[in-house]
Design a protein around this motif. Sequence first.
Motif, PDB file in Angstrom:
ATOM      1  N   SER A 238       0.844  -1.187   0.000  1.00 31.12           N
ATOM      2  CA  SER A 238       0.000   0.000   0.000  1.00 31.12           C
ATOM      3  C   SER A 238       0.885   1.244   0.000  1.00 31.12           C
ATOM      4  CB  SER A 238      -0.906   0.006   1.236  1.00 31.12           C
ATOM      5  OG  SER A 238      -0.137   0.200   2.414  1.00 31.12           O
ATOM      6  N   ASP A 239       0.327   2.365  -0.458  1.00 29.84           N
ATOM      7  CA  ASP A 239       1.084   3.615  -0.446  1.00 29.84           C
ATOM      8  C   ASP A 239       1.504   3.966   0.970  1.00 29.84           C
ATOM      9  OD1 ASP A 239       0.809   3.824  -3.165  1.00 29.84           O
ATOM     10  OD2 ASP A 239      -0.904   5.193  -3.076  1.00 29.84           O
ATOM     11  N   THR A 240       0.624   3.677   1.930  1.00 32.88           N
ATOM     12  CA  THR A 240       0.928   3.983   3.333  1.00 32.88           C
ATOM     13  C   THR A 240       2.126   3.179   3.814  1.00 32.88           C
ATOM     14  OG1 THR A 240      -1.379   4.527   3.814  1.00 32.88           O
ATOM     15  CG2 THR A 240       0.028   3.960   5.696  1.00 32.88           C
ATOM     16  N   ALA A 241       2.110   1.859   3.524  1.00 29.12           N
ATOM     17  CA  ALA A 241       3.210   1.000   3.970  1.00 29.12           C
ATOM     18  C   ALA A 241       4.527   1.425   3.312  1.00 29.12           C
ATOM     19  CB  ALA A 241       2.902  -0.460   3.658  1.00 29.12           C
ATOM     20  N   ARG A 242       4.489   1.718   1.999  1.00 27.75           N
ATOM     21  CA  ARG A 242       5.727   2.093   1.310  1.00 27.75           C
ATOM     22  C   ARG A 242       6.279   3.415   1.840  1.00 27.75           C
ATOM     23  NH1 ARG A 242       4.907   0.181  -3.643  1.00 27.75           N
ATOM     24  NH2 ARG A 242       6.609  -1.323  -3.591  1.00 27.75           N
ATOM     25  N   GLU A 243       5.425   4.379   2.074  1.00 24.62           N
ATOM     26  CA  GLU A 243       5.885   5.660   2.621  1.00 24.62           C
ATOM     27  C   GLU A 243       6.472   5.476   4.015  1.00 24.62           C
ATOM     28  OE1 GLU A 243       2.511   8.208   2.441  1.00 24.62           O
ATOM     29  OE2 GLU A 243       2.474   8.266   0.237  1.00 24.62           O
ATOM     30  N   THR A 244       5.824   4.626   4.825  1.00 25.65           N
ATOM     31  CA  THR A 244       6.335   4.360   6.173  1.00 25.65           C
ATOM     32  C   THR A 244       7.693   3.677   6.109  1.00 25.65           C
ATOM     33  OG1 THR A 244       4.072   4.142   7.011  1.00 25.65           O
ATOM     34  CG2 THR A 244       5.835   3.255   8.387  1.00 25.65           C
ATOM     35  N   SER A 247      10.410   6.288   4.959  1.00 27.24           N
ATOM     36  CA  SER A 247      10.720   7.303   5.977  1.00 27.24           C
ATOM     37  C   SER A 247      11.418   6.674   7.176  1.00 27.24           C
ATOM     38  CB  SER A 247       9.443   8.022   6.413  1.00 27.24           C
ATOM     39  OG  SER A 247       8.516   7.123   6.993  1.00 27.24           O
ATOM     40  N   ASP A 271      -0.619  -2.523   6.758  1.00 26.86           N
ATOM     41  CA  ASP A 271       0.023  -1.214   6.789  1.00 26.86           C
ATOM     42  C   ASP A 271       0.974  -1.070   7.966  1.00 26.86           C
ATOM     43  OD1 ASP A 271      -1.304  -0.393   4.524  1.00 26.86           O
ATOM     44  OD2 ASP A 271      -2.939   0.586   5.608  1.00 26.86           O
ATOM     45  N   ARG A 272       1.078  -2.115   8.775  1.00 22.95           N
ATOM     46  CA  ARG A 272       1.942  -2.082   9.953  1.00 22.95           C
ATOM     47  C   ARG A 272       3.373  -2.414   9.543  1.00 22.95           C
ATOM     48  NH1 ARG A 272       1.629  -6.434  14.841  1.00 22.95           N
ATOM     49  NH2 ARG A 272       2.811  -5.313  16.429  1.00 22.95           N
TER      50      ARG A 272
END
Length: 647
Positions: A238-244, A247, A271-272
């Motif tokens: 997911s975009d959220t997982a990749r961004e996390t 970063s 997403d964790r």
Amino acid sequence: MIRKILVANRGEIARRVFRTCRNLGIATVAVHSDADDRAPFVREADFAVRLPGDAPSETYLRGDLIIAAARLAGADAVHPGYGFLSENADFARAVEEAGLTWIGPTPESIEAMGSKIRAKQIMAEAGVPVLDVDIEAVTHADLPLLVKASAGGGGRGMRVVESLDQLDGELARAEAEALSAFGDGTVFVEPYLPMARHVEVQVLSDTHGTTWIVGDRDCSIQRRHQKVIEEAPAPHLSDTARETLHSAARAAADAVGYRGAGTVEFLVDGDRVLFLEMNTRLQVEHPVTECVTGLDLVAHQIAVAEGRPLTGRPPAPSGHAIEVRLYAEDPADGFAPQTGRIRAFDLGGTAFDIPRAPALRVDSGVEAGSEVGIHYDAMLAKVIAYAVDRPSAIRMLDDALRRGRVHGVTTNTDLLRAALNDEEFIAGRMHTALLDQRIDDWTAGVGERAVRKAALAAAVCEAAQVAASAPVLARIPAAWRNVPSGPRVRTYRRGRTEYAVTYASQGHRLVSDHIENVSVLDARADHVLLQDGGLRETYHVAIGDGVVDVSGPHGAFTLDVVPVFVDPAEAVAQGSLLAPMPATVVAVAVEVGTEVRKGDPVVLLEAMKMQHTIAAPAPGIVAALAVSVGQQVTAGAVLAIIEEKEA
């Protein structure tokens, strides 16, 4: 400017670094053990220095000898590769104190991340989410647990704990294996999340404050916690997982003032994102990142070590790359490592190349004629497919493994092909327990019919070769007899299964009813043409001493010739436990007269940096012990004899 680099490593990674050095006009120095005296990486270096001995502790782990070798050869820099001393802060410091350039992160960064326990503390302070369990306060609610070596990786020193009564025993075994592999027996525990994905992020930092995030990789297909298949970019994040992930990797690099190429590893559960460890070196799987970005990571390591800045932005990933690790091991026999001389090694593709278009890349440490021994890792090569998208890369890689010819040692090729064709893998639904869940299917091997056709090709080719080389009557058809008799029989063994092939002469042709609807169209000294139904299939055959190598449309097969008569002197006593591979005896858990149950450990062996427990196959009494601690044993050697209690 660096002008001559010593690579403090061996095999495939040494060859990989040498390739970039040649491109940059940098001279190269190899160090080698006695076991590696004739290895390809030694021959390819401009200069080579011998490290007397065979064991890693005598050679590639002797930092003092490596620095002395660098001075002798006039090297001005040291590249550590991966494994061995690559994450040893004391060695990095010693290299710098010797006036040499260390191509890697600072000793302080290595030290900070070298202890996984300390690394987690640093990451937690930097705001990176971590996995953690207090080993002194473990409860049933924390299960299952994973015991890990603080100082190492590669699956060594790792144990899964399913119940609290297993914890003490698994801690002791993990400590022993970690001490043997890394010289540090410190272990810790963390929650075991078998259904999570293993995803890592490539970082590249210079000495001017710039850090590049060079994409991510999925490394979820693992056995014994050691990676088997890796790919970039990591699919279906997911975009959220990749961004996390990106970063968190940047925060990890900044937290330790990182320099050079490194990898931050995470578990991903939806997403964790949870921090696992940071590898302060080049990763085994770095080629997939090179393929999708076009970057030469080794060249960037050298540039950073020379003080050059990273300019611009890292290129965005393009296309998809998948890498499989080809091991000398038998997955159907508990992944037992294999040794021997490689008779044929041909996987196609280019070596150590960074493709600019869809292509196959093969990074290997061996070639035809190489000896695979017990002292080092069992990996023979990394086979990498780069294509426009993931389905195309899977197809290209599977076809390369099907066409490849690797003979002389048993490999995990069948398992790799089964994994690539698994519906869960194709759909991108990987997790770290997938191999364990699919192990029976993935180790089933190719179909029975394919092996039987290979055996038929071997038999008729042997007959044709004998006929062609006959000193007299060479024009007589193969297998011809001048009095009526039954067909001839040739028996082969693959693994534990035997295949008896019957064949006879019919006019000037060899015929066989070994397989229904399969006929022999032509048999020569080195190839055979079979017809299966309406399909013609060509098999290339190489006959050796007691072994036949067959390559055909269904893959490559090595068949052992079963002798018609067995020498009684070669028979072993009933109940004998045999060494599955050449190894060193680490521990003997029994004495003569000990009563054992099925599955009780009898002897602990160590080969290729992994420990292997030889257990009692059935209940009984230990009637004899043939080995002692520290002894070197060959494959097939008798370790102990266990008699049934009644006997």
